[in-house]
Design an enzyme around this catalytic site. Structure first.
Site, PDB file in Angstrom:
ATOM      1  N   VAL A  96       0.895  -1.150   0.000  1.00 12.92           N
ATOM      2  CA  VAL A  96       0.000   0.000   0.000  1.00 12.92           C
ATOM      3  C   VAL A  96       0.936   1.202   0.000  1.00 12.92           C
ATOM      4  O   VAL A  96       1.640   1.443   0.987  1.00 12.92           O
ATOM      5  CB  VAL A  96      -0.931   0.033   1.228  1.00 12.92           C
ATOM      6  CG1 VAL A  96      -1.881   1.225   1.117  1.00 12.92           C
ATOM      7  CG2 VAL A  96      -1.710  -1.262   1.352  1.00 12.92           C
ATOM      8  N   GLU A  97       0.945   1.937  -1.087  1.00 10.22           N
ATOM      9  CA  GLU A  97       1.906   3.031  -1.246  1.00 10.22           C
ATOM     10  C   GLU A  97       1.193   4.370  -1.120  1.00 10.22           C
ATOM     11  O   GLU A  97       0.210   4.619  -1.810  1.00 10.22           O
ATOM     12  CB  GLU A  97       2.605   2.908  -2.596  1.00 10.22           C
ATOM     13  CG  GLU A  97       3.405   1.620  -2.703  1.00 10.22           C
ATOM     14  CD  GLU A  97       4.155   1.485  -4.005  1.00 10.22           C
ATOM     15  OE1 GLU A  97       5.329   1.889  -4.074  1.00 10.22           O
ATOM     16  OE2 GLU A  97       3.558   0.966  -4.960  1.00 10.22           O
ATOM     17  N   GLY A  98       1.712   5.208  -0.227  1.00 13.68           N
ATOM     18  CA  GLY A  98       1.084   6.491   0.035  1.00 13.68           C
ATOM     19  C   GLY A  98       0.170   6.407   1.250  1.00 13.68           C
ATOM     20  O   GLY A  98      -1.038   6.236   1.118  1.00 13.68           O
ATOM     21  N   ASN A 102      -5.439   7.314   1.428  1.00 12.49           N
ATOM     22  CA  ASN A 102      -5.380   6.336   0.337  1.00 12.49           C
ATOM     23  C   ASN A 102      -6.566   5.393   0.510  1.00 12.49           C
ATOM     24  O   ASN A 102      -6.704   4.757   1.559  1.00 12.49           O
ATOM     25  CB  ASN A 102      -4.053   5.573   0.425  1.00 12.49           C
ATOM     26  CG  ASN A 102      -3.863   4.584  -0.709  1.00 12.49           C
ATOM     27  OD1 ASN A 102      -4.797   3.928  -1.151  1.00 12.49           O
ATOM     28  ND2 ASN A 102      -2.628   4.458  -1.165  1.00 12.49           N
TER      29      ASN A 102
END
Length: 495
Positions: A85-87, A94
């Site tokens: 999970v990026e951000g 997100n």
């Protein structure tokens, strides 16, 4: 039999077949969704929320999730596709994070890259001096900051865009960009590891700063749950598709192993044909196949898509990002605080460069992950796993010359580029295209609509981009089907 009679029978069969699948569905237009990855499932959910429940999802593979996919490796489930999970922890939420962390409670681990200067290995063994390595990292970050300021001054149209490499040359006066082994591996970590293509290809304006991190925060979390990251897609599907008592999707509106080969469209509707000879008819079709598939000949459109659409599809890049898992009979690599990620500074840029150990994620599994991209990914896909194993053993024995490095017992090499259902891992925005081409890439063609992470306005290449793209594309279709607002406006190239 006369051709006209045969066609009539095919159409009649299609109507009957689709009617049986849609039995009990609510009134409204019929929509076929091609692909059951996160974008296709997200689009179906949004359509259902708008009252369009007469949907049929045709998935080419035997599973839901697309490029979010787990695979059992040496006794543990690992993610061969999307993993992070990026951000996270920024000004905006997100949309994937609460599903992962709160709703499904998938095991996840914060990825800390702050110790890289301590973990850069020389090609002939041993570590680079930490202070010297940190200077190189700091310089690369300073150049990146300068590039961010430059990108902010460019026209929003994209007409003045340049590559990241051109920006680097402008700011650090290296004619060929970073060229020493340690410079190259730091550069590879900063850009290729994120975008799966080198700085000479990647658009500065659309990568620096990455909207994912400026919007949602700079933290990233590694998902390592035995249920798989794909659980997110199953959860979304379960919001509108029927499930069994065990939680599996058991809805006739989802059909697996249905390889779409032809989409015929006209002003009155669409006809979709699959490889097994099945024929389906609907009012609209939503194509969530990857950009790589659209660039291939897997799906034939009749009539052929207009030239502006084909050009937009071909102008974007489908990058290749390969996570190779290797298992050993024992551990020989350092563990503990700050040792999760380590780099191999080869004189050949991107050669088995980025490594990760799993002390926390998969304890006692004795598994390492090495990531390669782009040309190295394509090269490795075309050789045997034994050849790849031998190359990896040579690299590791170079990195740890004083250690007893045992032979690899198991290896997992995903082949996304060779797989006709994906033809790569995610899209990258190259130099030379701008908002105009993006709008064309996302734009519908008559009753044919398009979605996928490559159509995400700000977050292409990411899981949340695929999720949000499904919602956005569904809204475009809803505006036409429900509100009769069917014109999709594409601004001029330099507006």
């Amino acid at each position: 039999m006369k051709p006209t009679i045969a066609i009539a029978l095919v159409l009649a069969l299609a109507v009957v077949q689709h009617a049986s699948l849609a039995a009990g569905a609510g009134a409204g237009p019929r929509v076929i969704i091609v692909g059951a990855g996160i974008s296709g499932i997200s689009a179906g959910k949004r359509l259902s929320e708008a009252g369009i429940t007469d949907v049929l999802i045709l998935e080419a593979t035997d599973h839901v999730g697309g490029r979010m996919r787990k695979e059992n490796f040496a006794g543990v489930n690992v993610e061969v596709g999307a993993n992070w999970v990026e951000g996270v922890n920024g000004g905006k939420m997100n949309p994937i994070w609460p599903i992962v962390n709160s709703t499904l409670k998938l095991r996840n681990f914060h990825s800390d890259f702050d110790y890289l200067a301590q973990n850069i290995y020389k090609e002939d063994g041993g570590l680079y001096d930490e202070a010297e390595a940190q200077k190189i990292i700091d310089r690369a970050n300073k150049v990146g900051d300068s590039g961010e300021k430059l990108a902010a001054t460019l026209s929003p149209s994209g007409r003045d865009d340049l590559s990241i490499l051109a920006m680097q040359r402008l700011n650090n006066h290296q004619p060929s960009g970073p060229s020493s082994p340690v410079d190259m591996v730091v550069d590879y970590f900063l850009y290729d590891y994120e975008f799966a293509e080198p700085p000479r290809v990647t658009s500065l304006q659309n990568a620096v700063p990455a909207k994912t991190f400026s919007d949602f925060g700079g933290d990233v979390y590694f998902v390592a749950d035995q249920r798989g990251y794909e659980s997110v897609v199953h959860y979304l599907a379960g919001q509108y598709l029927n499930t069994s008592k065990s939680g599996d999707i058991a809805d006739a509106r989802l059909q697996l192993n249905k390889v779409v080969r032809e989409i015929s469209y006209s002003s009155s509707g669409v006809i979709v044909k699959t490889e097994d000879g099945s024929v389906y008819q609907a009012d609209y079709v939503m194509v969530s196949a990857s950009l790589g598939v659209l660039q291939s000949d897997l799906i034939q459109f009749k009539p052929q898509l207009p030239k502006w659409k084909i050009l937009a599809i071909y102008e974007f890049d489908m990058a290749v990002y390969t996570k190779i898992f290797v298992k050993f009979p024992k551990k020989f690599w350092p563990e503990g605080q700050g040792r999760e990620f380590f780099l191999y500074a080869s004189t050949k840029r991107g050669y088995y460069a980025i490594w990760q150990e799993f002390e926390k994620q998969y304890p006692d599994a004795n598994v390492l992950l090495v990531t390669v991209t782009d040309e190295e990914s394509r090269r490795i896909e075309q050789q045997s796993d034994n050849q790849t194993k031998a190359e990896i053993m040579e690299v590791l024995r170079n990195m740890f010359p004083g250690k007893d490095v045992p032979e690899v017992t198991d290896i997992l090499v995903p082949r996304w580029w060779s797989n006709r259902f994906y033809k790569g891992t995610f899209s990258n925005w190259p130099i030379g295209v701008n908002r105009y081409e993006f709008d064309q890439l996302r734009a519908p063609v008559g009753r044919v609509y398009f979605t996928g992470e490559h159509t995400s306005e700000f977050y292409n290449g990411y899981v949340h981009g695929g999720y949000l793209a499904g919602i956005d594309s569904a809204d475009i279709l809803i505006n036409c089907a429900r509100k009769k607002v069917c014109k999709y406006h594409v601004k001029g190239k330099y507006d």
